[in-house]
Design an enzyme around this catalytic site. Structure first.
Site, PDB file in Angstrom:
ATOM      1  N   SER A 158     -70.430 -27.595  49.939  1.00 14.94           N
ATOM      2  CA  SER A 158     -70.979 -26.254  49.813  1.00 14.94           C
ATOM      3  C   SER A 158     -69.890 -25.213  50.001  1.00 14.94           C
ATOM      4  CB  SER A 158     -72.096 -26.041  50.836  1.00 14.94           C
ATOM      5  OG  SER A 158     -71.633 -26.333  52.131  1.00 14.94           O
ATOM      6  N   THR A 173     -75.792 -31.593  44.303  1.00 13.95           N
ATOM      7  CA  THR A 173     -74.387 -31.361  43.954  1.00 13.95           C
ATOM      8  C   THR A 173     -73.662 -30.513  44.988  1.00 13.95           C
ATOM      9  OG1 THR A 173     -75.077 -29.476  42.593  1.00 13.95           O
ATOM     10  CG2 THR A 173     -74.807 -31.593  41.487  1.00 13.95           C
ATOM     11  N   CYS A 174     -74.380 -29.676  45.726  1.00 11.61           N
ATOM     12  CA  CYS A 174     -73.722 -28.859  46.751  1.00 11.61           C
ATOM     13  C   CYS A 174     -73.265 -29.701  47.934  1.00 11.61           C
ATOM     14  CB  CYS A 174     -74.658 -27.754  47.233  1.00 11.61           C
ATOM     15  SG  CYS A 174     -75.073 -26.558  45.954  1.00 11.61           S
ATOM     16  N   PHE A 175     -73.868 -30.878  48.107  1.00 12.84           N
ATOM     17  CA  PHE A 175     -73.547 -31.730  49.252  1.00 12.84           C
ATOM     18  C   PHE A 175     -72.982 -33.082  48.820  1.00 12.84           C
ATOM     19  CE2 PHE A 175     -77.408 -29.213  50.151  1.00 12.84           C
ATOM     20  CZ  PHE A 175     -76.828 -28.280  50.982  1.00 12.84           C
TER      21      PHE A 175
END
EC number: 2.3.2.26
Length: 757
Positions: free
Chosen positions: A698, A724-726
């Site tokens: 992130s 996708t952020c993690f």
């Protein structure tokens, strides 16, 4: 809020405390940043002040000063609080504090800015506290002289820490932490608080610490016997001036180079201190692994630096301070641009081509291979670049982009080109129209991946493959078929700069000469080998053989443009100048330059302009073309062993069926499908320079976030989901390998879009 308290006479002195900023505060809410403010209390006197509140940041900048009356036994407590939480309950919103005892106050005053570590109120507190606060103490009986202009850009790099742990292998610090009881102004012990106490050592202790840290300076330090008595300060070194800002802050100016610094040049720089605000100092400081002999600006002769680069001009402020104007980018700076050549020279000394000294003792395991040292130095240079770019990012606001997947190229072009460069440097927030995903980095990575797929596609005519069988991109000399092609190349340059600035990667491979051109380096014959091997082989043959009885060429070459054969003269009247044994080297040199710059001068300048709007050219000086390729594009090869060893498991173990089946499926994938899987989970097909251990999660996270396999309790008819952020993939407990393989393949190949759970 301010409470001046009572002004005390007699033994009290007037001190101006400047609270400049805080850095790296603890983030205690996942989705929100704090609103920090600082509170200053002179214990026992009733004096209390509070700074303004800065919204939504972990690095607040206040630059506010307060006049305090401090007695001989008084101490100053500076605490940082989150304004969002202070009204909830007693002690809520605390972000850290530091307490200066009377002895420390007398030692720290009039020494410029110091960076102090924040600590907890009580050792038993469970809340995490981290970060530093930058303050200065100045007595108000001084009269400042000189100009009022000061360059504040280097303040956060000034590592003038007041205390520092001296662990194994670390140098001693000039200032040391000494345990002391928590006492109020009357000397009685007070309970309830456990702020970090700062106690300064004596002058003899500081001299001894300096000798231990650097034996070479023994002869240059004053002993207690020959030290001047009283408070008389030694003369400044030649070329330095002491000046004062409007707010009473003392700084030092080197008149020959125009470089200013908060560090007093008469005081030996403590370990970890970066003198001044010059980027060259910062590069040299980090590349040498925090070994710290301060750089002497007196050794810099302005005549030896040579003329200013093209497009630069020297001017001076009303107060007489020299600054430099870059007419190319329409920017100004106090740092002499010629000093970056010194920085580049320091970085070139790190190249692996130089022989490495062998250690005098130790095992073979301690010896460092050239490749390992080269990789380490590249990582260090990359850290410096990231640090320099982070200083240019505005603290407030976002760069918001909303596009549709169907028209991603045109919509991105319209939105990016209407923004100012400083707006593009704000925190990137991308949204796909009709999707509810929150962008913490993953959406932006997918946007860049999809945009590059369109933007770099030779179908649009902006780029072409170098040859029919080598799929490396180069600028298309016939791109002028699109009347707006220069504006599109400007857009491409901005996208490349945007990706580098925000720590993302471009999904596309350019030729090596393209990166050399971005760095402003000359192109050589050897660069042609990877782009056009046949032409390279022919030109090498010309250089190595006698061409007199063989070739009948002139300085005129032919090329194909839209089906027509055109001629180009490599030099004036070249069609009438034959190539001979005497001038064949000139012919090859001109041919190579023409091959790479044929009809693309305007396109390349437009692209370079867009790139340098976000990434200043001088920050690229320490890198070569291969390193720049890694910075822009990352690693395109996926190391499966590295992937496995840097994967985090959640609610499962390595021996779980799901984990074994997942890696079994990945091993059966080809390179393209592995890249698609990586893009499905992380948003990008590229891997950072350091490998999978450095995958970014992130936006704004303190460190990397590993690839994560998460076993979830869900219906096995569902497909795997990616965050996708993690960098996390959620996999239901499938009953068999075949079902996992089928579901995983379907998710990777057939799905797209974001949603919010």
């Amino acid at each position: 809020m301010s409470n001046p308290g009572t002004r005390r006479n007699g033994s009290s002195i007037k001190i101006r405390l400047t609270v400049l900023c805080a850095k790296n505060l603890a983030k205690k809410d996942f989705f929100r940043l704090p609103d920090p403010f600082a509170k200053i209390v002179v214990d026992g006197s009733g004096q209390c002040h509070s700074t303004d509140t800065v919204k939504n940041t972990l690095d607040p900048k206040w630059n506010q000063h307060y006049d305090l009356y401090v007695g001989k036994t008084d101490s100053i407590t500076i605490s940082v609080w989150n304004h969002k939480k202070i009204h909830k309950k007693q002690g809520a919103g605390f972000l850290g504090c530091v307490r200066l005892l009377s002895n420390a106050i007398s030692r720290l005053k009039d020494t410029g800015y110091q960076r102090l570590d924040l600590c907890k109120l009580n050792p038993s507190d469970t809340d995490a506290v981290r970060g530093q606060i930058v303050v200065s103490l100045q007595t108000r009986d001084r009269i400042g002289t000189g100009g009022s202009v000061v360059d504040c850009r280097g303040l956060l790099e000034n590592e003038g820490t007041v205390y520092e742990d001296s662990g194994p292998g670390r140098p001693l610090s000039c200032f040391m932490e000494e345990p002391a009881p928590y006492t109020d102004s009357t000397g009685a012990a007070a309970g309830g608080g456990n702020c970090r106490f700062v106690e300064s050592p004596s002058q003899d202790q500081r001299l001894q610490a300096q000798r231990l840290r650097n034996p070479d300076v023994r002869g240059s330090l004053q002993t207690p016997q020959n030290r001047p008595h009283g408070h008389q300060s030694p003369e400044l070194p030649e070329g330095y001036e002491q000046r004062t800002t409007v707010q009473g802050q003392v700084y030092f100016l080197h008149t020959q180079t125009g470089v200013s610094t908060w560090h007093d040049p008469r005081i030996p720089s403590p370990s970890g201190t970066i003198p001044g605000g010059d980027a060259a100092f910062l590069y040299e400081f980090l590349l040498q692994g925090h070994t710290s002999e301060p750089r002497d600006l007196n050794s810099v002769n302005c005549d030896e630096l040579g003329p200013l680069p093209p497009g630069w001009e020297v001017r001076s402020t009303v107060s007489g301070r020299i600054y430099f104007v870059d007419h190319n980018n329409r920017t100004t700076q106090f740092t002499d641009p010629r000093l970056h050549h010194i920085m580049n020279h320091q970085c070139q000394l790190k190249e692996p081509s130089q022989p490495l000294p062998l250690p005098s003792e130790g095992s073979l395991e301690d010896e460092e291979l050239p490749a390992q040292r080269y990789e380490r130095d590249l990582v260090q240079k990359l850290k410096v670049l990231r640090h320099e770019l982070s200083l240019q990012q505005p603290q407030a606001g976002h760069c918001r982009i909303e596009v549709s997947r169907e028209e991603i190229f045109e919509e991105s072009y319209r939105q990016i080109m209407k923004m100012r460069p400083k707006d593009l440097k704000k925190r990137l927030m991308v949204k796909f129209r009709g999707e509810e995903g929150l962008d913490y980095g993953g959406v932006a990575r997918e946007w860049l991946y999809l945009l590059c797929h369109e933007m770099l596609n030779p179908y649009y005519g902006l780029f072409q493959y170098s040859t029919d069988n080598i799929y490396m991109l180069q600028i298309n000399p016939d791109s002028s078929i699109n009347p707006d092609h220069l504006s599109y190349f400007h857009f491409v340059g901005r996208i490349m700069g945007l990706a580098v600035f925000h720590g993302h990667y471009i999904n596309g491979g350019f030729t090596v000469p393209f990166y050399k051109q971005l760095l402003g380096k000359p192109i050589q014959l050897s660069d042609l080998e990877s782009v056009d091997p046949e032409l390279h082989k022919s030109l090498v043959w010309i250089l190595e053989n006698d061409i007199t009885p063989v070739l009948d060429h002139t300085f005129c070459v032919e090329h194909n443009a839209f089906g027509r054969i055109l001629q180009h003269e490599l030099k004036p009247n070249g069609r009438n100048v034959p190539v001979t044994e005497e001038n064949k080297k000139e012919y090859v040199r001109l041919y190579v330059n023409w091959r790479f710059m044929r009809g693309i001068e305007a396109q390349f300048l437009a692209l370079q302009k867009g790139f340098n709007e976000l990434i200043p050219q001088h920050l690229l000086k320490p890198f070569d073309q291969k390193e720049l390729e890694l910075i822009i594009g990352g690693l395109d090869k996926i190391d499966l062993n590295d992937w496995k060893s840097n994967t985090r498991l959640k609610h499962c173990v390595a021996d779980s069926n799901i984990v074994r089946w997942f890696w079994q499926a990945v091993e059966t994938f080809d390179e393209e499908r592995r890249a698609r899987l990586l893009q499905f989970v992380t948003g990008s097909t590229r891997v950072p320079l350091q490998g999978f251990k450095a995958l970014q999660g992130s936006t704004g996270a303190a460190g990397p976030r590993l690839f994560t396999i998460h076993l979830i309790d869900a219906n096995t008819d569902n497909l795997p989901k990616a965050h996708t952020c993690f960098n996390r993939i959620d996999i239901p407990p499938y009953e068999s390998y075949e079902k996992l393989y089928e579901k995983l393949l379907t998710a990777v190949e057939e799905t797209c879009g974001f949603a919010v759970e």
